[in-house]
Write a protein that holds these residues in place. Structure first.
Motif: not given
Length: 493
Positions: A376-385, A387-391, A397-403, A413-417
């Motif tokens: 999370f710290a790598r994906a959300a460094p200081a000063g960042s914001a 943005v909306p993501v919609r899968l 079955d809802g177990r794929a998540r993205a931020w 930076r895009v995080v995929l879970l």
């Protein structure tokens, strides 16, 4: 101006109950020109207990520099100073007692200059700013003032960030004893009966004493309720303390059953259900809705997988690391001013494990939840914001998540879970929108968290690197089964 959109395609492959004969594609639409929510300035912090602090930091002359290094790394990765909150259940079971006065029935641990020296060492070794819990239940504002003054003298200048008055006051009239592995923990009953009116009166006395007796006065935070029963009284509490309070803390846990005997595999499945994570911002927004119009911040001073020290086989496994990434994003997106992950030695949800080193000094090793905090710290460094993501569709079955986040310099930076053991994912990130592709670098860096399965405790490969270069307008990233991946695309070449 045309909105720039990043399309992230998740393609499920492989065997398992969720696999199908055809690859399953999922699209994540990341709208770069949509309104953005600024992230907290600090990285995810740590919430510690007074009565276990020495076991974390080690004694004078044999300090746990490895633990300090873990904290410093969170700050270094995010580009901001780390934060530490000390309190939790021990807040109202500890008191400032440098003279060795006889303890009241409700106090189990003395706070002394030696304890503050432990805090001071940790603050100096990590560069962290510290929030200290103050015993509200004992009803002695003068002792709280003496404690705060002593902390200001012994901690590095400017290190005392805030004072948090009490911990889970809605449970003051409730006693509980529970086990965490071989450990037996007690939450003593603080008052015979207690409600919002008594709490408001107690808080007013403490606020007045601290504002008059501590200069400069650190931020003063109240709240920290265990449940939701007192939220209806929160507007009246804040109106009665208007101008004296700086923040209202919140506590959030994924699994809320203490000592739940459900098999770990089923609890892990429940933890990773989208509804479990989605409930966190829903609960937080009830506090933000009351605090924000009054100009008050809402720090989440306790977050973790499960109450009562966590769950063996769940809170100490890869499932916890992946859940924590998702939960941290969900909570900051709901308006949390800061998020502290609760931990203490021996807890199943501990972010590190301590053991003897070659000398007398203890050694700290990162546990699975730490991997989630670090991603999370790598994906959300200081000063960042964010943005909306919609899968579309939800996928797996809802177990794929993205931020997704955008930094000050325009880095995306895009995080995929992948929160499932059932199917691996191939991720295609395809920028769309006028000028979107031209503004991004040709190659992006890939970092991953992965292990054999959700029950993995060791063998978690954290941030194994790689690159993904655009081909046919698409960046492709492999996500483990289960696992997480972070794709970082800079602006420019």
């Amino acid at each position: 101006m045309c909105a720039a959109v990043v399309i992230v395609a998740l393609v499920a492959r492989g065997g398992g109950p969720e696999a199908s004969s055809r690859p399953r594609a999922v699209v994540a639409r990341v709208v770069l020109d949509a309104p953005r929510r600024p992230l907290p300035a600090a990285p995810p912090g740590l919430s510690l207990e007074y009565d276990s602090l020495r076991r974390l930091v080690g004694p004078p002359g044999a300090r746990n520099v490895a633990f300090a290094r873990l904290v410093r790394r969170l700050g270094a990765v995010s580009g901001a100073a780390p934060v530490i909150r000390i309190g939790g259940n021990s807040t109202d079971q500890s008191w400032w007692n440098p003279r060795g006065d006889p303890r009241p029935r409700t106090v189990l641990f003395d706070l002394t200059p030696a304890v503050l020296d432990d805090v001071a060492w940790l603050a100096r070794a990590t560069g962290a700013r510290v929030t200290l819990g103050v015993n509200l239940a004992v009803g002695e504002p003068a002792r709280a003032v003496a404690f705060a003054r002593a902390a200001q003298r012994r901690l590095p200048p400017g290190a005392l960030r805030a004072l948090e008055l009490g911990n889970e006051p809605d449970l003051y009239a409730t006693a509980r004893t529970f086990r965490v592995g071989p450990l037996v923990l007690r939450r003593v009953r603080k008052r015979a009966a207690y409600g919002p009116r008594r709490y408001t009166a107690d808080v007013q006395r403490y606020l007045a004493a601290l504002r008059a007796g501590v200069r400069p006065t650190p931020a003063l935070v109240i709240g920290g309720f265990a449940g939701t029963a007192w939220l209806s009284a929160l507007p009246a509490i804040l109106d009665a303390t208007r101008g004296e309070v700086d923040g209202v803390s919140a506590h959030l846990y994924g699994l809320r059953g203490c000592e739940d005997r459900t098999p770990p595999a089923r609890l892990a499945d429940r933890l990773l259900e989208p509804a479990t994570t989605d409930a966190l911002p829903a609960r937080l927004r009830a506090t933000v809705a009351v605090a924000a119009p009054r100009g008050l911040a809402v720090p989440v001073t306790e977050l973790n997988t499960a109450v009562c020290g966590g769950v063996a086989g769940v809170s100490d496994r890869l499932a916890a690391a992946l859940w924590l990434v998702d939960a941290l994003f969900a909570v900051v997106s709901a308006g949390a001013a800061q998020v502290d992950v609760h931990t203490w030695p021996g807890a199943f949800y501990a972010v590190s494990t301590e053991g003897p080193g070659r000398s007398r000094a203890p050694v700290a090793r990162p546990a699975p939840p730490y991997a989630g905090m670090l991603l999370f710290a790598r994906a959300a460094p200081a000063g960042s914001a964010t943005v909306p993501v919609r899968l579309v569709p939800g996928g797996a079955d809802g177990r794929a998540r993205a931020w997704a986040t955008v930094a000050r310099d325009g880095t995306l930076r895009v995080v995929l879970l992948n929160l499932s053991d059932g199917a691996a994912l191939t991720v295609g990130v395809r920028p769309a929108g006028r000028g979107a592709a031209a503004g991004l670098a040709r190659c992006g860096a890939v970092q991953r968290v992965r292990a054999a399965d959700l029950a993995a405790r060791g063998g978690i490969a954290t941030f194994s690197g790689g690159r993904s270069c655009v081909s046919g307008g698409t960046y492709r990233v492999a996500v483990g089964r289960p696992g997480a991946a972070l794709l970082t695309i800079a602006r420019g070449r």
